[in-house]
Write a protein that holds these residues in place. Structure first.
Motif, PDB file in Angstrom:
ATOM      1  N   LEU A   3       0.981  -1.022   0.026  1.00 21.75           N
ATOM      2  CA  LEU A   3      -0.061   0.033  -0.007  1.00 21.75           C
ATOM      3  C   LEU A   3       0.924   1.308   0.020  1.00 21.75           C
ATOM      4  CD1 LEU A   3      -2.862   0.968  -0.065  1.00 21.75           C
ATOM      5  CD2 LEU A   3      -2.710   1.146   2.607  1.00 21.75           C
ATOM      6  N   VAL A   4       0.884   1.882  -1.095  1.00 18.92           N
ATOM      7  CA  VAL A   4       1.676   3.086  -1.309  1.00 18.92           C
ATOM      8  C   VAL A   4       1.066   4.350  -1.723  1.00 18.92           C
ATOM      9  CG1 VAL A   4       3.771   4.123  -2.593  1.00 18.92           C
ATOM     10  CG2 VAL A   4       3.673   1.715  -1.905  1.00 18.92           C
ATOM     11  N   LEU A   5       1.071   5.271  -1.094  1.00 20.08           N
ATOM     12  CA  LEU A   5       0.198   6.522  -1.344  1.00 20.08           C
ATOM     13  C   LEU A   5       1.180   7.447  -2.470  1.00 20.08           C
ATOM     14  CD1 LEU A   5      -0.640   7.754   2.166  1.00 20.08           C
ATOM     15  CD2 LEU A   5      -2.186   6.645   0.399  1.00 20.08           C
ATOM     16  N   PRO A   6       0.592   8.020  -3.206  1.00 19.88           N
ATOM     17  CA  PRO A   6       1.357   9.055  -4.183  1.00 19.88           C
ATOM     18  C   PRO A   6       2.233   9.884  -3.711  1.00 19.88           C
ATOM     19  CG  PRO A   6      -0.833   8.665  -4.962  1.00 19.88           C
ATOM     20  CD  PRO A   6      -0.821   7.982  -3.777  1.00 19.88           C
ATOM     21  N   SER A   7       1.730  10.436  -2.314  1.00 19.59           N
ATOM     22  CA  SER A   7       2.359  11.382  -1.782  1.00 19.59           C
ATOM     23  C   SER A   7       3.838  10.995  -1.176  1.00 19.59           C
ATOM     24  CB  SER A   7       1.577  12.033  -0.465  1.00 19.59           C
ATOM     25  OG  SER A   7       1.287  10.824   0.239  1.00 19.59           O
ATOM     26  N   GLU A 100       1.084  13.439 -11.813  1.00 18.42           N
ATOM     27  CA  GLU A 100       0.251  12.727 -11.292  1.00 18.42           C
ATOM     28  C   GLU A 100      -0.975  12.199 -12.112  1.00 18.42           C
ATOM     29  OE1 GLU A 100      -0.050  13.423  -6.331  1.00 18.42           O
ATOM     30  OE2 GLU A 100      -1.156  14.405  -7.623  1.00 18.42           O
ATOM     31  N   ASP A 101      -1.216  12.917 -13.259  1.00 20.04           N
ATOM     32  CA  ASP A 101      -2.147  12.806 -14.409  1.00 20.04           C
ATOM     33  C   ASP A 101      -1.423  11.906 -15.485  1.00 20.04           C
ATOM     34  OD1 ASP A 101      -4.351  12.671 -15.850  1.00 20.04           O
ATOM     35  OD2 ASP A 101      -4.532  14.784 -16.321  1.00 20.04           O
ATOM     36  N   ARG A 102      -1.322  10.525 -15.332  1.00 12.94           N
ATOM     37  CA  ARG A 102      -0.618   9.866 -16.435  1.00 12.94           C
ATOM     38  C   ARG A 102       0.765   9.899 -16.471  1.00 12.94           C
ATOM     39  NH1 ARG A 102      -5.527   7.388 -18.661  1.00 12.94           N
ATOM     40  NH2 ARG A 102      -7.061   7.909 -17.051  1.00 12.94           N
ATOM     41  N   GLY A 103       1.355  10.730 -15.710  1.00 13.34           N
ATOM     42  CA  GLY A 103       2.838  11.164 -15.905  1.00 13.34           C
ATOM     43  C   GLY A 103       3.682  10.049 -15.109  1.00 13.34           C
ATOM     44  N   PRO A 104       5.008  10.455 -14.799  1.00  8.76           N
ATOM     45  CA  PRO A 104       5.950   9.755 -13.981  1.00  8.76           C
ATOM     46  C   PRO A 104       5.409   9.228 -12.679  1.00  8.76           C
ATOM     47  CG  PRO A 104       7.125  11.398 -15.242  1.00  8.76           C
ATOM     48  CD  PRO A 104       5.501  11.801 -15.271  1.00  8.76           C
ATOM     49  N   HIS A 109       3.914   4.923  -9.579  1.00 10.88           N
ATOM     50  CA  HIS A 109       2.665   4.287  -8.431  1.00 10.88           C
ATOM     51  C   HIS A 109       2.459   2.866  -8.960  1.00 10.88           C
ATOM     52  CE1 HIS A 109      -0.940   5.302  -5.863  1.00 10.88           C
ATOM     53  NE2 HIS A 109      -0.141   4.499  -5.334  1.00 10.88           N
ATOM     54  N   GLU A 110       2.383   2.501 -10.243  1.00  9.31           N
ATOM     55  CA  GLU A 110       2.296   1.212 -10.870  1.00  9.31           C
ATOM     56  C   GLU A 110       2.988   0.001 -10.704  1.00  9.31           C
ATOM     57  OE1 GLU A 110       1.083   1.714 -14.842  1.00  9.31           O
ATOM     58  OE2 GLU A 110      -1.022   2.428 -14.478  1.00  9.31           O
ATOM     59  N   GLY A 120      -5.702   2.274 -16.063  1.00  9.59           N
ATOM     60  CA  GLY A 120      -5.651   3.544 -16.478  1.00  9.59           C
ATOM     61  C   GLY A 120      -6.086   4.664 -15.267  1.00  9.59           C
ATOM     62  N   CYS A 121      -5.227   4.206 -14.324  1.00 12.62           N
ATOM     63  CA  CYS A 121      -5.787   4.971 -13.036  1.00 12.62           C
ATOM     64  C   CYS A 121      -5.526   6.457 -12.974  1.00 12.62           C
ATOM     65  CB  CYS A 121      -4.863   4.331 -11.930  1.00 12.62           C
ATOM     66  SG  CYS A 121      -5.140   5.114 -10.112  1.00 12.62           S
ATOM     67  N   ASP A 122      -6.572   7.198 -12.664  1.00  8.68           N
ATOM     68  CA  ASP A 122      -6.408   8.792 -12.524  1.00  8.68           C
ATOM     69  C   ASP A 122      -7.089   9.117 -11.042  1.00  8.68           C
ATOM     70  OD1 ASP A 122      -8.978   8.360 -12.987  1.00  8.68           O
ATOM     71  OD2 ASP A 122      -9.073   9.748 -14.762  1.00  8.68           O
ATOM     72  N   LEU A 123      -6.915   7.994 -10.290  1.00  6.44           N
ATOM     73  CA  LEU A 123      -7.254   8.456  -8.765  1.00  6.44           C
ATOM     74  C   LEU A 123      -7.090   9.898  -8.361  1.00  6.44           C
ATOM     75  CD1 LEU A 123      -8.833   7.119  -6.606  1.00  6.44           C
ATOM     76  CD2 LEU A 123      -6.786   5.829  -5.729  1.00  6.44           C
ATOM     77  N   CYS A 124      -5.681  10.005  -8.392  1.00  6.83           N
ATOM     78  CA  CYS A 124      -5.008  11.196  -8.027  1.00  6.83           C
ATOM     79  C   CYS A 124      -5.821  12.489  -8.411  1.00  6.83           C
ATOM     80  CB  CYS A 124      -3.577  11.387  -8.228  1.00  6.83           C
ATOM     81  SG  CYS A 124      -2.627   9.871  -7.608  1.00  6.83           S
ATOM     82  N   VAL A 125      -6.247  12.397  -9.573  1.00  8.28           N
ATOM     83  CA  VAL A 125      -6.935  13.413 -10.230  1.00  8.28           C
ATOM     84  C   VAL A 125      -8.396  13.542 -10.152  1.00  8.28           C
ATOM     85  CG1 VAL A 125      -7.103  14.703 -12.490  1.00  8.28           C
ATOM     86  CG2 VAL A 125      -4.801  13.701 -12.128  1.00  8.28           C
ATOM     87  N   ARG A 126      -8.849  12.354 -10.359  1.00  6.73           N
ATOM     88  CA  ARG A 126     -10.148  12.523 -10.574  1.00  6.73           C
ATOM     89  C   ARG A 126     -10.948  11.960  -8.974  1.00  6.73           C
ATOM     90  NH1 ARG A 126     -12.947   7.909 -14.430  1.00  6.73           N
ATOM     91  NH2 ARG A 126     -11.750   6.524 -12.956  1.00  6.73           N
TER      92      ARG A 126
END
Length: 306
Positions: A3-7, A100-104, A109-110, A120-126
């Motif tokens: 479990l890793v957070l983008p932050s 965070e929007d489909r970038g590095p 994160h993947e 096609g995760c955009d959890l950070c954005v959406r």
């Protein structure tokens, strides 16, 4: 499961890389290490390490064009006095949102959480979205179906030379990007089934067009698999009360052709096949309410041939 957070990735991978990039660029613009330390909010010893490092940091960001451009812009602004700390922070916050929007940051994160691949995760954005849960459920179903397929006795004999695939569409799919399948197809190698990767949306054109044609006629039919056409399988279908539908192999628009044939039948047949054509291998599609149901029918058909 990790479990890793983008932050966490921002703090542990992005910020050290950007600080190192900024330190070297500010040094190139004539700032002292003490001045650089004040701008970056780090110690002079840290600046010395940054400036003396060679290619330090994470390549996901160090080689990213947007990151490089932003760092250069901040360095120019700080060195020239046009930027203060607020301006630099605003630039970095904007950059993070972009990455965070489909970038590095998404790529990292993947890597850290393989469960996100293919979403096609955009959890950070959406943010939290019920559609994401539906996508995950479809991917999970296809993954289970593929593993079940691999365990069917005798299945390698019914895999076409071009490979097979099992897929499932989202509710009311619009195009092939709304259909999940196995990237690279499934092959029979050395008498066993080889599944090269986890399912992804948009990974298959052929099985996707069959599913799109089916859901256009019956929205409850969202799963399909293609296998080699075999008279024994077709007879097994009839013995199970299923009348296979034959369609032409040589056509320009597979989806439109299948949809027309399904409309003529007045329903989506559980088994539809063609006998091939010049350069086209004979293929049979087996349909189901979902990917697992389609594979279960394949299991029953092969079992009935023996």
């Amino acid at each position: 499961m990790s479990l890793v957070l983008p932050s966490e990735l921002v703090v542990e991978r992005f910020l050290p890389t950007v600080r190192a990039m900024l330190a070297r660029r500010l040094a190139d613009r004539g700032l002292t290490q003490q001045e650089i330390a004040a701008h970056l909010g780090v110690t002079q010893a840290a600046v010395s390490k940054y400036v003396g490092g060679d290619g330090a940091g994470d390549e996901h960001f160090r080689d990213d064009a947007e990151t490089v451009a932003t760092v250069d812009r901040i360095a120019d602004g700080l060195a020239g006095g046009e930027f203060d700390g607020y301006d630099a922070l605003a630039e970095l916050v904007s950059l993070i949102r972009t990455l965070e929007d489909r970038g590095p940051i998404c790529e990292l994160h993947e890597e850290e959480m393989p469960e996100l691949r293919g979403l096609g995760c955009d959890l950070c954005v959406r943010g939290l979205d019920p559609d994401v849960r539906t996508e995950r459920d479809v991917l999970s179903t296809v993954r289970t179906a593929a593993r079940t397929l691999a365990a069917i006795p005798g299945m390698p004999e019914y895999v076409p030379n071009v490979g097979t695939n099992v897929g499932m569409g989202l509710p009311d799919p619009r195009d092939e990007t709304d259909v999940a399948a196995i990237p690279g197809r499934i092959y029979a190698i050395g008498g066993r089934i080889e599944i090269p990767a986890n399912p992804e949306f948009g990974a298959s054109k052929h099985v996707a067009t069959a599913i799109l044609a089916a859901t256009a006629v019956d929205p409850d039919v969202r799963g399909a698999i293609n296998i080699a056409t075999d008279d024994g399988v077709l007879e097994a279908a009839r013995s199970l009360g299923i009348e296979p539908l034959e369609f032409d192999a040589d056509y320009d628009d597979r989806e439109a052709h299948l949809r027309s044939r399904f409309d003529d039948r007045g329903e989506v047949p559980l088994v539809a096949y063609h006998r091939g054509a010049f350069g086209i291998e004979p293929v049979t599609y087996v349909f189901g309410g979902d990917a697992e149901t389609a594979v279960e029918l394949v299991h029953d058909l092969l079992g009935a041939t023996s």
